[in-house]
Structure formats: structure tokens, C-alpha cells
Design an enzyme around this catalytic site. Structure first.
Site, PDB file in Angstrom:
ATOM      1  N   HIS A  20      -2.437  15.921   9.763  1.00  0.00           N
ATOM      2  CA  HIS A  20      -2.856  15.639   9.167  1.00  0.00           C
ATOM      3  C   HIS A  20      -3.147  14.150   9.313  1.00  0.00           C
ATOM      4  O   HIS A  20      -2.404  13.104   9.263  1.00  0.00           O
ATOM      5  CB  HIS A  20      -1.542  15.702   8.436  1.00  0.00           C
ATOM      6  CG  HIS A  20      -0.916  14.310   6.449  1.00  0.00           C
ATOM      7  ND1 HIS A  20      -0.317  15.291   6.190  1.00  0.00           N
ATOM      8  CD2 HIS A  20      -2.176  14.328   6.091  1.00  0.00           C
ATOM      9  CE1 HIS A  20       0.259  14.762   4.694  1.00  0.00           C
ATOM     10  NE2 HIS A  20      -1.566  14.072   5.146  1.00  0.00           N
ATOM     11  N   HIS A  22      -6.134  11.615   7.651  1.00  0.00           N
ATOM     12  CA  HIS A  22      -7.702  11.107   6.430  1.00  0.00           C
ATOM     13  C   HIS A  22      -7.941   9.915   7.562  1.00  0.00           C
ATOM     14  O   HIS A  22      -8.201   9.320   7.583  1.00  0.00           O
ATOM     15  CB  HIS A  22      -7.032  10.634   5.270  1.00  0.00           C
ATOM     16  CG  HIS A  22      -5.853  11.591   5.042  1.00  0.00           C
ATOM     17  ND1 HIS A  22      -6.747  12.384   3.708  1.00  0.00           N
ATOM     18  CD2 HIS A  22      -4.444  11.719   5.070  1.00  0.00           C
ATOM     19  CE1 HIS A  22      -5.400  13.189   2.984  1.00  0.00           C
ATOM     20  NE2 HIS A  22      -4.160  12.721   3.815  1.00  0.00           N
ATOM     21  N   HIS A 200      -2.232  19.027   0.102  1.00  0.00           N
ATOM     22  CA  HIS A 200      -0.586  17.717  -0.358  1.00  0.00           C
ATOM     23  C   HIS A 200       0.155  18.249  -1.077  1.00  0.00           C
ATOM     24  O   HIS A 200      -0.440  18.897  -2.661  1.00  0.00           O
ATOM     25  CB  HIS A 200      -1.073  16.398  -0.270  1.00  0.00           C
ATOM     26  CG  HIS A 200      -1.632  16.050   0.895  1.00  0.00           C
ATOM     27  ND1 HIS A 200      -2.708  16.476   1.074  1.00  0.00           N
ATOM     28  CD2 HIS A 200      -1.491  14.637   1.450  1.00  0.00           C
ATOM     29  CE1 HIS A 200      -3.240  15.877   2.408  1.00  0.00           C
ATOM     30  NE2 HIS A 200      -2.623  14.503   2.147  1.00  0.00           N
ATOM     31  N   GLU A 203       4.994  15.719  -2.225  1.00  0.00           N
ATOM     32  CA  GLU A 203       4.776  14.084  -1.306  1.00  0.00           C
ATOM     33  C   GLU A 203       5.597  13.602  -2.522  1.00  0.00           C
ATOM     34  O   GLU A 203       6.629  13.064  -2.218  1.00  0.00           O
ATOM     35  CB  GLU A 203       3.371  13.607  -0.732  1.00  0.00           C
ATOM     36  CG  GLU A 203       3.189  12.457  -0.719  1.00  0.00           C
ATOM     37  CD  GLU A 203       1.659  11.500  -0.847  1.00  0.00           C
ATOM     38  OE1 GLU A 203       0.902  12.330  -1.171  1.00  0.00           O
ATOM     39  OE2 GLU A 203       1.285  10.634   0.383  1.00  0.00           O
ATOM     40  N   ASP A 281      -1.018  10.543   8.936  1.00  0.00           N
ATOM     41  CA  ASP A 281      -1.436  10.333   7.583  1.00  0.00           C
ATOM     42  C   ASP A 281      -2.965   9.629   7.017  1.00  0.00           C
ATOM     43  O   ASP A 281      -3.738   9.734   7.276  1.00  0.00           O
ATOM     44  CB  ASP A 281      -0.725   9.952   6.582  1.00  0.00           C
ATOM     45  CG  ASP A 281      -0.920  10.315   5.080  1.00  0.00           C
ATOM     46  OD1 ASP A 281      -1.678  11.245   4.792  1.00  0.00           O
ATOM     47  OD2 ASP A 281      -0.011  10.672   3.717  1.00  0.00           O
ATOM     48  N   ASP A 282      -2.688   7.833   7.216  1.00  0.00           N
ATOM     49  CA  ASP A 282      -3.627   7.108   7.441  1.00  0.00           C
ATOM     50  C   ASP A 282      -2.793   5.389   7.654  1.00  0.00           C
ATOM     51  O   ASP A 282      -2.584   4.998   7.497  1.00  0.00           O
ATOM     52  CB  ASP A 282      -3.188   6.123   5.752  1.00  0.00           C
ATOM     53  CG  ASP A 282      -4.270   7.330   5.015  1.00  0.00           C
ATOM     54  OD1 ASP A 282      -5.069   8.250   4.625  1.00  0.00           O
ATOM     55  OD2 ASP A 282      -3.260   8.321   3.735  1.00  0.00           O
TER      56      ASP A 282
END
Ligand code: HPA
Ligand code: ZN
Length: 338
Positions: A20, A22, A200, A203, A281-282
Site C-alpha cells: 500500500h 502511492h 480503499h 479509512e 501509504d504516502d
């Protein structure tokens, strides 16, 4: 709580799978500045310090606004190569040996950047990562859920010439108000083309979005999914079919899904028997890559070594790789743990 040296060593030593991530969320401020200058794109920051100060979020949308603005500096195939290669260097630092990365084509095609430049740059860097460092990977294309299903269908059409380079489709961006049901048609079409499916769900939005994603999108993995804890029936369902949940602790804290790390529910999800794994994630926006997520968990929750190993193994179990590759990676985890 403080993390013991042996736990820190274990986390560093374990080979890990990133499921996961991005790729646009791995854009570090230094590269953002370099590309902004090269491409003559205005960014609302004067210094790297300004950027870091701006990374102070109170919910998902407050992050997405800044994340999409940052992505504007990405213009050419080389930019996407450089972005992805910088991430590969982080993989090496974090002992990530397999990575499945998300990209958001609509963020770029909307600005006139060709789909071919986006996928071409990402793919070339991942090919080099495999040949130079043995890092295996695949690419998942996400639909932006704040846009229409018709836009997603157009993006799916655009992706078809690159079908061999894209293993699956996902669903990201502003969750509340954009439920999975909005994309049931395009996910059905993607499945017919042979794409794996992820989304997603749960969340920020409540657990009904997770049920919808399972019932209407037929997904193979849930990204985040931490709101499942509010439904006994859903917890049982997720446990029974060992549905993967790709949990991103740093993200959840930075976006105020939980008020404090000590309130994160990953230990509850895990001890209930769900197939939970940890991802970043980020990471350029959420203060750290894979290992930092584990370090933070261990700083704030009474995580055992066994739990850390289970979380890492679940990452490989849930990966889109064949059984032989899974067995090989799991054996590597066992060897590193021993
Ligand atoms: N949630 C939804 N969309 C996203 C995220 C996220 O955490 N990161 C990048 N796009
Ligand atoms: Zn995400």
C-alpha cells in the site's frame, strides 16, 4: 514505551513486502523542488522547511489537497522514473524486497501528461530495480473516487494497451460521500479484463463502505479497513475468509483517524485473527517509510516480536505473487527472524 535495540534490529533485518504505497506519495520535498525548477512549475513553498511545516493535516482531504498540488511538478517520463527510483532507494534502506505500487493516472492525464509517460517512467524504474537489486514489483492503477465512474471507465480504456504492466486496479482519494457502489460497473469491467481488484475502504468512512467494497466490487484486498472493528459481523467475515487489510499506521495518525498512536487498533485486529499487514501509504507526507511505521507501533503499543513477524509475513501472504514466490519470501522472513 520505548523500542528495544533488539526489536529495532529485528524490524530492520526482516525482508518486507510493501502493498500500500502511492508512488505520488513518495515525492520528497527535495525532488519536488528540483522538478518544480526544471519544469517551471510554481509551488506554494519557498523552502524545504516551508514544505514540512505545511504537512500538518487534520483529515484525509486536508492531505489530498496538498498531495495533488505536489504532484503537479511531475511532467515527463523521466520525472516518473526519478520519482520511482528515489522510492526504490528507500526500499533498499527499509529492506523491502517486494513492492506493489499504486499510481493515480487521472491526477496526471487531467493535466495533459500522457498516460504512456506515467506508466513508462514507473515501469522502467521498476525494471531497473529488479535487474540491479532483485526487488520484485507490480503496479496497481487507482481510480480517483471523487471523479465520476465515467471518468474511471475512460481511464480503464486508456490502460488497456498497458494491461501486461498493470496487475490490478484500486480506488483512492476522498472516501466519505464516494462509496464503492459508485464504481461497481467499472470494477466489474476491470475484473472481466483480468485485473486484480483492491479498494480503499473504512479509512475515514464507516464500516458499511467495507461491506460494500466486498459485496459490490468483489475486491481481493482492503486498503486500510480499520473501521471494520465497529462491526462484529464484518470482523467475523474478514476473519473467515482471511481477507487482507493493508493497514498504514503512520497515515492513520497523521490524518487523525486515531487521535494518538496508543489508540491505534492494529493489535486488536491482529489478535482477533484478521490478516493484517503494515504499509506506508504516502511516506514522504507521513513522516517515514516502512520501518518507521513499525518503529512507531513498537514505541506506542506493547507489540511483541511474534506480532511484528506475523505482520511482516501477512504482507507476503497477501501479495499478488505466486505460491512458490510466497514460500520463498516467507522462508527468508523465517531465516532473518532466526
Ligand atoms: N487515502 C485515500 N486516497 C489516497 C490516500 C489515502 O490514504 N493516499 C493517497 N491517496
Ligand atoms: Zn492509500
Amino acid at each position: 514505551m520505548s523500542i528495544t535495540p533488539s526489536m529495532r534490529q529485528l524490524i530492520q533485518a526482516l525482508p518486507k513486502a510493501e502493498l500500500h504505497l502511492h508512488i505520488e506519495g513518495s515525492l520528497e520535498p527535495e525532488l519536488m523542488f528540483r522538478l518544480a525548477k526544471k519544469n517551471n512549475v510554481a509551488i506554494p513553498y519557498d523552502t524545504i522547511e516551508d514544505v514540512r511545516r505545511a504537512y500538518n493535516f487534520n483529515n484525509l482531504q486536508s492531505f489530498l489537497d496538498i498531495y495533488y498540488a505536489g504532484a503537479n511538478v511531475l511532467q515527463t517520463q523521466d520525472d516518473f522514473y526519478d520519482l520511482t527510483w528515489a522510492y526504490i532507494e528507500k526500499c533498499r534502506e527499509n529492506n523491502i524486497v517486494h513492492t506493489e505500487i499504486f499510481f493515480d493516472p487521472q491526477t496526471h492525464t487531467e493535466r495533459g501528461v500522457p498516460f504512456s509517460a506515467v506508466i513508462g517512467g514507473i515501469k522502467a524504474a521498476l525494471d531497473d530495480a529488479r535487474s540491479q537489486h532483485g526487488i520484485t514489483s507490480c503496479i496497481i492503477m487507482c481510480f480517483l473516487r471523487h471523479l465520476s465512474e465515467a471518468d474511471a471507465f475512460a481511464t480503464l480504456e486508456e490502460a488497456l494497451p498497458y494491461k501486461d504492466d498493470i496487475i490490478g486496479v484500486g480506488l483512492d482519494s476522498s472516501e466519505v460521500g464516494n462509496p464503492p457502489s459508485k464504481f461497481a460497473g467499472v470494477f466489474k469491467a476491470a475484473a472481466a479484463h483480468g485485473f486484480k481488484l483492491v479498494a480503499h475502504a473504512g479509512e475515514e468512512a464507516d464500516f458499511s463502505y467495507i461491506n460494500e467494497a466486498l459485496d459490490l466490487l468483489n475486491i481481493h484486498r482492503i486498503d486500510h479497513g480499520v473501521q471494520s472493528i465497529h462491526s462484529d459481523a464484518l470482523m467475523l467475515r474478514l476473519k473467515d475468509n482471511q481477507m487482507p487489510l493493508t493497514v498504514c499506521p503512520n497515515s492513520n495518525i497523521e490524518l487523525c483517524v486515531f487521535d494518538h498512536y496508543s489508540e491505534h487498533n492494529i493489535k486488536e485486529l491482529l489478535s482477533y485473527g484478521l490478516n493484517v499487514s503494515v504499509h506506508s501509504d504516502d511516506p514522504a507526507y507521513f513522516k517515514g517509510y516502512m520501518n518507521q511505521n513499525f518503529f512507531n507501533l513498537c514505541e506506542h503499543l506493547p507489540m511483541t516480536e511474534e506480532e511484528v513477524i506475523t505482520l511482516v509475513k501477512n504482507g507476503f501472504r497477501s501479495a499478488f505473487i505466486d505460491d512458490a514466490a510466497k514460500a520463498q519470501y516467507l522462508a527468508q522472513v523465517d531465516a532473518a527472524a532466526a
